[in-house]
Design a protein around this motif. Structure first.
Motif, PDB file in Angstrom:
ATOM      1  N   VAL A   1      -3.246   4.268  -6.988  1.00 39.31           N
ATOM      2  CA  VAL A   1      -3.279   4.344  -5.532  1.00 39.31           C
ATOM      3  C   VAL A   1      -3.571   2.936  -5.027  1.00 39.31           C
ATOM      4  O   VAL A   1      -4.518   2.283  -5.501  1.00 39.31           O
ATOM      5  CB  VAL A   1      -4.343   5.349  -5.055  1.00 39.31           C
ATOM      6  N   ILE A   2      -2.763   2.461  -4.099  1.00 42.87           N
ATOM      7  CA  ILE A   2      -2.823   1.067  -3.653  1.00 42.87           C
ATOM      8  C   ILE A   2      -3.328   0.997  -2.212  1.00 42.87           C
ATOM      9  O   ILE A   2      -2.795   1.662  -1.320  1.00 42.87           O
ATOM     10  CB  ILE A   2      -1.438   0.388  -3.735  1.00 42.87           C
TER      11      ILE A   2
ATOM     12  N   PRO B   1       5.364   9.709  -2.398  1.00 46.03           N
ATOM     13  CA  PRO B   1       4.887  10.500  -3.539  1.00 46.03           C
ATOM     14  C   PRO B   1       4.140   9.606  -4.525  1.00 46.03           C
ATOM     15  O   PRO B   1       4.585   8.510  -4.865  1.00 46.03           O
ATOM     16  CB  PRO B   1       6.180  11.045  -4.158  1.00 46.03           C
ATOM     17  N   ILE B   2       2.983  10.082  -4.980  1.00 46.53           N
ATOM     18  CA  ILE B   2       2.186   9.349  -5.975  1.00 46.53           C
ATOM     19  C   ILE B   2       2.006  10.272  -7.169  1.00 46.53           C
ATOM     20  O   ILE B   2       1.444  11.362  -7.049  1.00 46.53           O
ATOM     21  CB  ILE B   2       0.812   8.939  -5.403  1.00 46.53           C
ATOM     22  N   HIS B   3       2.505   9.858  -8.304  1.00 47.29           N
ATOM     23  CA  HIS B   3       2.465  10.708  -9.491  1.00 47.29           C
ATOM     24  C   HIS B   3       1.069  10.725 -10.115  1.00 47.29           C
ATOM     25  O   HIS B   3       0.297   9.777  -9.975  1.00 47.29           O
ATOM     26  CB  HIS B   3       3.491  10.226 -10.527  1.00 47.29           C
TER      27      HIS B   3
ATOM     28  N   ASP C   1       0.822  -1.213   0.000  1.00 48.84           N
ATOM     29  CA  ASP C   1       0.000   0.000   0.000  1.00 48.84           C
ATOM     30  C   ASP C   1       0.853   1.258   0.000  1.00 48.84           C
ATOM     31  O   ASP C   1       1.869   1.349   0.705  1.00 48.84           O
ATOM     32  CB  ASP C   1      -0.913   0.023   1.220  1.00 48.84           C
ATOM     33  N   ASN C   2       0.400   2.259  -0.783  1.00 46.69           N
ATOM     34  CA  ASN C   2       1.060   3.570  -0.744  1.00 46.69           C
ATOM     35  C   ASN C   2       0.217   4.606  -0.012  1.00 46.69           C
ATOM     36  O   ASN C   2       0.506   5.797  -0.049  1.00 46.69           O
ATOM     37  CB  ASN C   2       1.444   4.057  -2.142  1.00 46.69           C
TER      38      ASN C   2
ATOM     39  N   HIS D   1     -10.415   8.103   6.486  1.00 50.31           N
ATOM     40  CA  HIS D   1      -9.897   8.642   5.226  1.00 50.31           C
ATOM     41  C   HIS D   1      -8.432   8.244   5.048  1.00 50.31           C
ATOM     42  O   HIS D   1      -7.782   7.789   5.979  1.00 50.31           O
ATOM     43  CB  HIS D   1     -10.056  10.154   5.191  1.00 50.31           C
ATOM     44  N   LYS D   2      -7.922   8.472   3.834  1.00 48.98           N
ATOM     45  CA  LYS D   2      -6.596   8.001   3.459  1.00 48.98           C
ATOM     46  C   LYS D   2      -5.571   9.125   3.453  1.00 48.98           C
ATOM     47  O   LYS D   2      -5.900  10.273   3.125  1.00 48.98           O
ATOM     48  CB  LYS D   2      -6.655   7.358   2.056  1.00 48.98           C
ATOM     49  N   VAL D   3      -4.331   8.757   3.777  1.00 49.07           N
ATOM     50  CA  VAL D   3      -3.207   9.685   3.725  1.00 49.07           C
ATOM     51  C   VAL D   3      -2.089   9.029   2.925  1.00 49.07           C
ATOM     52  O   VAL D   3      -1.840   7.820   3.054  1.00 49.07           O
ATOM     53  CB  VAL D   3      -2.720  10.071   5.135  1.00 49.07           C
TER      54      VAL D   3
END
Length: 505
Positions: free
Chosen positions: A68-69, A61-63, A23-24, A55-57
């Motif tokens: 999104v994993i 870095p996600i380009h 997971d990222n 919620h997600k954080v």
């Protein structure tokens, strides 16, 4: 894939959880302020945004355009560059789900042997060997025109026979006339299946007389050996319809008043699993905990039923990989493709989900919702596929055709034979259905705030771990199956809803 973050106690409070090593993103377990510093699985980050519970954080870095994993699988695509510590939600994440998908069959791996639970419950053993968890009288109208008559009879008969059976209930609905083809067939199949439920010691099917859903064809769909406790009455054919119905109810009560409860093994339970008003914690706490219950019942030789087919889109291959045969795999593929075609025929995208409540609770895409939802089925083998109105026939996990709507899918679970339903929720709902329905909160604040709705707090797994929580929930299931009323039963929340899939004349 089933998430189960640890078997022992989790003594140290954590503020966010990374579910899978791939997971990222991580999921906030409490409301977090911008500027908060977190250390999660070796990732040290400072929040650039406030992040609400569920919620997600971003952890890395996600380009833009990257996946999104979460749960170890893609849940969508980033629409902009996302920095570590940033909130990941609808403003920067979209679904990647389309209508077309290629599915592949794999022989399932042999599951390691698991000791069956010795758990028992006190149930009502019926003539055909099925076991009910309640001994009730059910009044089922063929058509909406006699729904109020059925409800009125149930109230009068309930007072007249208080204490002699577990309850007398009418299940109103607006359908049964001005329907054609498959739409009428759905109504007929659903009502016929409810009339055969083992929780009903006696059933009165009330017709009007001139409706599309005639009593004769409805009874033709019920096996002759199951008709002994079913009575029918056409309201147009008698002078005093209420008195005639009450006379039939008197007879049915006499026939099942002395039915005793008998100790039976867990294998006699039919467990329906359902989620509604999910949040970002549902896939971390309540759903995997219910998956433990599904495994316990299936391992014991019982039946488990999973439905809400549109809410497995994006995670369906995980269930297909557990099909016990190529035939079951092919039936699952057909079921999923048929439901996608149903969306497309009506001009809707297959990803028209999650709901506003899901989104407020932290779920962004259907892939994310589905990956959390399928965990209710645990790791049990998928043994059968049933169409709407069908009955669970085999030990193990059955996939049942029905939409995601809470009332429609829970009614379908009951019609499939579920004698207890586990209903997970992150937002809360008071709804109840013909089968005893245990509401399981994904988070402790909901359980505390809505204690009149919630039967079990699955938020405790974040501190107590899954083992103790699973033992407690299995004890509650056994007690419920033995007669302890659920919160919905105490609140007299008992309704049905029928899947309306065609035109109305």
């Amino acid at each position: 894939m089933t998430h189960d973050p640890g078997h022992g106690p989790r003594m140290t409070p954590v503020t966010a959880l990374r579910i899978h090593r791939l997971d990222n993103v991580a999921t906030a377990l409490a409301d977090l302020d911008a500027g908060a510093e977190l250390s999660i699985d070796g990732f040290d980050i400072r929040l650039t945004d406030p992040v609400a519970r569920g919620h997600k954080v971003a952890l890395v870095p996600i380009h833009a355009g990257a996946a999104v994993i979460k749960y170890g699988f893609p849940i969508g695509t980033a629409t902009a560059a996302i920095a570590p510590g940033a909130h990941v939600h609808s403003h920067n994440l979209v679904t990647a789900l389309g209508s077309a998908a290629d599915y592949h069959y794999e022989m399932p791996d042999a599951a390691p042997p698991v000791a069956a639970s010795p758990k028992t419950f006190q149930g009502y053993v019926r003539a055909d060997g099925r076991v009910g968890t309640r001994n009730e009288i059910w009044i089922i109208p063929t058509v909406g025109c006699v729904g109020n008559l059925a409800a009125r009879v149930a109230r009068v008969a309930g007072d007249r026979h208080a204490g002699r059976v577990d309850g007398i209930h009418a299940f109103k609905h607006p359908f049964g006339c001005s329907q054609l083809g498959d739409d009428l067939g759905h109504t007929r199949a659903l009502l016929g299946a409810l009339a055969q439920h083992p929780n009903a010691g006696g059933v009165l099917i009330v017709g009007l007389g001139c409706e599309s859903n005639q009593l004769g064809p409805l009874l033709d769909g019920i096996a002759p050996e199951r008709r002994a406790t079913i009575r029918t009455l056409s309201a147009q054919s008698v002078e005093d319809d209420e008195a005639a119905c009450l006379a039939v109810i008197d007879e049915l009560v006499e026939g099942c008043t002395d039915m005793p409860r008998t100790e039976v093994p867990l294998s006699k339970l039919v467990l329906g699993v359902k989620c509604g008003g999910s949040d970002g914690l549902s896939g971390l706490t309540a759903n995997p905990l219910v998956g433990r219950m599904a495994d316990a019942v299936a391992t014991a030789g019982g039946k488990v039923v999973l439905t809400e087919i549109p809410e497995i889109f994006g995670a369906e291959q995980l269930l297909m990989n557990r099909a016990v045969s190529r035939t079951v795999f092919d039936e699952t593929v057909t079921l999923v493709r048929d439901f996608k075609a149903y969306f497309i025929r009506n001009g809707e995208p297959v990803s028209e989900n999650p709901s506003p409540g899901n989104i407020a609770g932290g779920i962004t895409t259907l892939e994310e919702k589905s990956l959390g939802a399928v965990q209710k089925g645990g790791k049990a083998p998928v043994v059968d596929v049933q169409r709407y109105g069908g009955e669970a026939r085999l030990p193990g996990l059955t996939l049942l055709e029905a939409p995601g709507n809470d009332a429609v899918s829970s009614t379908a679970l009951t019609a499939a034979g579920a004698t207890v339903i586990l209903f997970t929720t992150g937002r809360g709902t008071p709804l109840g259905f013909p089968a005893p329905t245990l509401k399981i909160a994904s988070n402790s604040p909901l359980a505390e705030r809505k204690s009149g709705w919630i039967d079990f707090d699955a938020g405790q797994v974040l501190t107590a771990g899954f083992d103790d929580s699973a033992d407690a929930l299995l004890d509650l299931i056994a007690a419920t199956a033995s007669g302890t009323p659920t919160k919905a039963e105490r609140n007299d929340e008992r309704d049905i809803a029928i899947w309306k899939s065609g035109v109305t004349l």
